[in-house]
Design a protein around this motif. Sequence first.
Motif, mmCIF file in Angstrom:
data_model
loop_
_atom_site.group_PDB
_atom_site.id
_atom_site.type_symbol
_atom_site.label_atom_id
_atom_site.label_comp_id
_atom_site.label_asym_id
_atom_site.label_seq_id
_atom_site.Cartn_x
_atom_site.Cartn_y
_atom_site.Cartn_z
ATOM 1 N N ALA A 162 0.830 -1.208 0.000
ATOM 2 C CA ALA A 162 0.000 0.000 0.000
ATOM 3 C C ALA A 162 0.862 1.255 0.000
ATOM 4 N N GLY A 163 2.172 1.088 -0.176
ATOM 5 C CA GLY A 163 3.088 2.213 -0.186
ATOM 6 C C GLY A 163 3.953 2.267 1.059
ATOM 7 N N VAL A 164 4.924 3.178 1.044
ATOM 8 C CA VAL A 164 5.818 3.299 2.199
ATOM 9 C C VAL A 164 6.401 4.706 2.237
ATOM 10 N N VAL A 180 6.424 -2.939 -4.195
ATOM 11 C CA VAL A 180 6.159 -1.631 -3.604
ATOM 12 C C VAL A 180 5.118 -0.884 -4.443
ATOM 13 N N ALA A 181 4.043 -0.437 -3.780
ATOM 14 C CA ALA A 181 3.042 0.398 -4.451
ATOM 15 C C ALA A 181 3.552 1.836 -4.462
ATOM 16 N N VAL A 182 3.668 2.410 -5.640
ATOM 17 C CA VAL A 182 4.250 3.751 -5.742
ATOM 18 C C VAL A 182 3.220 4.841 -6.022
ATOM 19 N N GLY A 183 2.016 4.455 -6.497
ATOM 20 C CA GLY A 183 0.981 5.443 -6.776
ATOM 21 C C GLY A 183 0.963 5.855 -8.232
ATOM 22 N N ARG A 191 13.680 -3.571 -8.800
ATOM 23 C CA ARG A 191 12.651 -4.057 -7.869
ATOM 24 C C ARG A 191 11.293 -4.079 -8.570
ATOM 25 N N ARG A 192 10.369 -4.862 -8.005
ATOM 26 C CA ARG A 192 8.998 -4.905 -8.508
ATOM 27 C C ARG A 192 8.205 -3.749 -7.910
ATOM 28 N N ILE A 193 7.555 -2.971 -8.767
ATOM 29 C CA ILE A 193 6.693 -1.895 -8.295
ATOM 30 C C ILE A 193 5.338 -2.016 -8.971
ATOM 31 N N GLN A 194 4.342 -1.348 -8.407
ATOM 32 C CA GLN A 194 3.006 -1.326 -8.982
ATOM 33 C C GLN A 194 2.366 0.007 -8.629
ATOM 34 N N THR A 254 16.893 -7.437 -0.687
ATOM 35 C CA THR A 254 16.240 -8.567 -1.348
ATOM 36 C C THR A 254 14.776 -8.265 -1.608
ATOM 37 N N ASP A 255 14.368 -8.346 -2.872
ATOM 38 C CA ASP A 255 12.977 -8.181 -3.284
ATOM 39 C C ASP A 255 12.365 -9.580 -3.354
ATOM 40 N N GLU A 256 11.467 -9.881 -2.424
ATOM 41 C CA GLU A 256 10.890 -11.222 -2.374
ATOM 42 C C GLU A 256 9.501 -11.176 -1.760
ATOM 43 N N ASP A 257 8.683 -12.180 -2.111
ATOM 44 C CA ASP A 257 7.423 -12.358 -1.412
ATOM 45 C C ASP A 257 7.735 -12.855 -0.006
ATOM 46 N N LEU A 258 6.708 -12.889 0.848
ATOM 47 C CA LEU A 258 6.928 -13.249 2.253
ATOM 48 C C LEU A 258 7.761 -14.525 2.360
ATOM 49 N N PRO A 259 8.952 -14.444 2.990
ATOM 50 C CA PRO A 259 9.816 -15.626 3.105
ATOM 51 C C PRO A 259 9.343 -16.561 4.217
ATOM 52 N N GLY A 260 9.952 -17.723 4.260
ATOM 53 C CA GLY A 260 9.589 -18.700 5.289
ATOM 54 C C GLY A 260 10.225 -18.365 6.620
ATOM 55 N N ILE A 261 9.513 -17.617 7.456
ATOM 56 C CA ILE A 261 10.004 -17.265 8.781
ATOM 57 C C ILE A 261 8.952 -17.653 9.816
#
Length: 406
Positions: A10-12, A150-153, A178-181, A203-210
């Motif tokens: 949703a942005g940062v 990352v959502a950039v708007g 990086r992946r942006i949208q 690191t640009d990644e989907d939720l890792p295994g933690i």
Amino acid sequence: MTHAWIDASAGVAGDMLLGALIDAGASLDAVRQAVAAVIGDAVTIEASTVTRAGLRATYAQVALQQDDPPHRTWTTIQQMLTAAPLPAPVRDNALKVFAALAEAEGRVHGVPASDIHFHEVGALDSIADVVGVCAALNDLGVGSLSAGPVAVGSGRVRAAHGSIPVPVPAVVELAQGRRIQAGGDGELTTPTGMALIAALAPTDEDLPGIAIQKSGTGAGTKDFADRPNVTRVLLGKSPSHSRSQAVQLEANIDDLDPRLWPGVLRHLMQTGADDAWLVPILMKKGRPAHQLTVLAHPTRADQLEKQILQHTSTLGVRRTTYTKRALARGWIDVPVDGSPLAVKIGHDQGLVLQVMPEFDAVAALAEELGWSERRVLAAAFAAAETFGWSIGSPPPEDFSALRNHQ
């Protein structure tokens, strides 16, 4: 180790990430102390619980307490951070973030990073956001970070240079690789927010295994009806991996003014190199030269390669990929004549293998006390051993208690 994954779908922004880390349990007092060490009482920082589209979140409000100059240079901010009595990990991470911002702004405006005059991102509240985030990560003991898309708007926004498109040029530069949208209308990601991710979460990644242990949600200023305006952080223990990939960059250089080398090495470290060094060599035709070597995480290799080509006279850079084994490590503070001194602890299989004081802190404390650096080093080793941190022995407490443990 403790890993933090940033959900910026949703942005940062700097205050949003700071709010998320405080919501996850970072000490507000630790954040305030770190910020005050850099800019004194120029700002106040408060944290409050709010809702964004019905979702609970923490809003970190940084309020100015004095007039702020229209801009600051990268050199000025670098001097402010270097001179401040900050823990080494906090200072180093803050320098990385502003170095990334300076490089991005330099590319946007076509000038060297050293000549950049920060406008919005050089303001006191932006400095507080960056230092606050770095202090919060240190307080939470985060050893590594990654982030998702990352959502950039979209649309346009008014800035110091007039009306500019979203994502703004600095965000575009910082988001390289990086992946942006889009994610919605308006500016959803600020240059400060993008720089924090680019510099600290390579690191640009989907939720890792933690194994999730904590989470936090930070609020943006606006409350949209159709979507929560928040940044989330998930913290947990990631599997222990003693081996990782590393890229080594090399160049042989025989025609660079030797007075430039200290600045080149410093710049590479601030840009994100794990290490950088020179070795004297003898090249063809008997010419004395230097071999420059830079070790880095694979995600930083391209950026560092560009820096080598820009800041030295080499015509090419060699690249080799290695498998690296690194000891788990973290920091403790030991008292030396009543002052805390940072000491790095390296360990493996339940035993302490390395105990080493942070030398920049040793030099600063020696200057403050009027002692020799050798005397401060000896006192730091003795203090560490007194508290039970002895090479070859189990620790006096769980290793996870170390600051910035990784």
